[in-house]
Design an enzyme around this catalytic site. Structure first.
Site, PDB file in Angstrom:
ATOM      1  N   GLY A  49      50.166   5.263  81.232  1.00 23.62           N
ATOM      2  CA  GLY A  49      50.689   6.569  81.667  1.00 23.62           C
ATOM      3  C   GLY A  49      49.759   7.325  82.608  1.00 23.62           C
ATOM      4  N   GLY A  50      48.489   7.438  82.246  1.00 24.50           N
ATOM      5  CA  GLY A  50      47.518   8.167  83.076  1.00 24.50           C
ATOM      6  C   GLY A  50      47.337   7.499  84.430  1.00 24.50           C
ATOM      7  N   PRO A  57      54.023   8.059  75.963  1.00 24.32           N
ATOM      8  CG  PRO A  57      54.784   7.044  74.019  1.00 24.32           C
ATOM      9  CD  PRO A  57      55.034   7.106  75.498  1.00 24.32           C
ATOM     10  CB  VAL A  58      48.691  10.369  75.487  1.00 22.23           C
ATOM     11  CG1 VAL A  58      47.239  10.413  75.937  1.00 22.23           C
ATOM     12  CG2 VAL A  58      49.526  11.364  76.291  1.00 22.23           C
ATOM     13  CG  ASP A  91      46.341  -0.543  83.594  1.00 24.15           C
ATOM     14  OD1 ASP A  91      46.066  -1.741  83.789  1.00 24.15           O
ATOM     15  OD2 ASP A  91      46.387  -0.026  82.464  1.00 24.15           O
ATOM     16  CE  LYS A 141      49.478  -0.947  81.337  1.00 24.70           C
ATOM     17  NZ  LYS A 141      48.897  -1.588  80.163  1.00 24.70           N
TER      18      LYS A 141
END
Ligand code: C5P
Length: 288
Positions: free
Chosen positions: A99-100, A92-93, A134, A8
């Site tokens: 992402g997580g 990308p972290v 999120d 996002k």
């Protein structure tokens, strides 16, 4: 079972106030983008949950949000089966791209089907927010949504279903600590107090007028992250030199994006940045 898990952007992120539980109330505009991870789920006969991932910075133990998502449903609904969860990482972290949280939401949605739990979206979102602020956005599976409260109050923006934006997206090699950014925001509150432009941006998008005037896109956390992580400022300066003045950091950073006029422009700028800036990652992405 193969599932997709998209990232996002926050086209706007206004911090309203700090709450008694130490989180912050937000008013934010989420956009789901075409950059994504793949997750493969396989049932195990024992009750174990195993994470398989070769990407750096992704925990393979119970700190992984996919692990926590699976365990939450296992415990709550007395599921006796286990899972192998393979994550093929592209997002990308610790970059502000969710992402997580997206991975956790994808696992919750998939297990709801696989284990025939029949949970509604709002029930899954309420469970998901325990894992990350999120997660609820990704549960609702919408290209655009407004997020309020801690991020758990989600209003999918159905009137934007025909809008497709193109972006150049750039991430530094550093990992940004979200709690640290919020802590610094509290220490320096008063540094930025922008009015909420979320409503204006939504109405401009609805009129298919996405190339906003510089300054309309904003993020309350951007000045704080720029101070803590100067590399993020270098990305912004570079995009400005390329004529992309209207760039913004996503979430607590350090990813920076700009809205561009076409796919061709996004691809051209991404190629150029990849060549010139080996320490950054650059992507051409769109709303999905
Ligand atoms: O919920 P999540 O794990 O993504 O939040 C990480 C950290 O970011 C929290 O521990 C909190 O410090 C901060 N945060 C916040 N207000 C939010 C979201 C996150 O203060 N709405």
């Amino acid at each position: 079972m193969l599932i997709h898990s998209f990232a996002k952007l926050n086209l706007a992120l206004a911090i309203i106030n700090k709450r008694p539980d130490n989180y912050h109330n937000l008013n934010t505009l989420f956009e789901r983008i075409s950059l994504g991870d793949k997750i493969i789920l396989k049932t195990r006969r024992d009750k174990l949950i195993k994470i398989h991932c070769s990407a750096q910075g992704v925990p393979r133990d119970k700190a992984n949000l996919c692990w926590q998502a699976a365990r939450l449903l296992q415990d709550k609904f007395g599921i006796e089966k286990g899972l192998d969860i393979k994550i093929i990482k592209r997002i990308p972290v610790a970059a502000g791209l969710g992402g997580g949280s997206s991975n956790a939401a994808s696992v919750l949605l998939a297990l709801n089907k696989l284990w025939k739990l029949k949970l509604s979206k709002s029930r899954l979102a309420a469970l998901g927010v325990q894992l990350g602020s999120d997660v609820p956005f990704f549960i609702y599976n919408a290209p655009f949504a407004q997020g309020q409260g801690r991020g758990e109050k989600i209003r999918p923006l159905d009137k934007l279903h025909k809008v497709k934006l193109w972006h150049i997206l750039v991430t530094p090699k550093i990992h940004v600590s979200t709690p640290l950014v919020y802590k610094e925001f509290d220490a320096f509150s008063g540094l930025t107090k922008p009015a909420s432009n979320v409503k204006i941006i939504i109405s401009k998008l609805a009129k298919k007028n996405p190339l906003f005037k510089p300054g309309l896109l904003f993020n309350s956390l951007e000045p704080v992250t720029l101070k803590l992580y100067p590399e993020v400022g270098r990305i912004k300066a570079k995009l400005k030199r390329l004529g992309l003045r209207n760039n913004l950091m996503s979430g607590s950073g350090g990813a920076v994006f700009a809205i561009v006029a076409s796919k061709e422009e996004a691809v051209r700028v991404a190629r150029r940045l990849k060549k010139e800036q080996a320490t950054w990652r650059a992507f051409a992405v769109s709303t999905i």
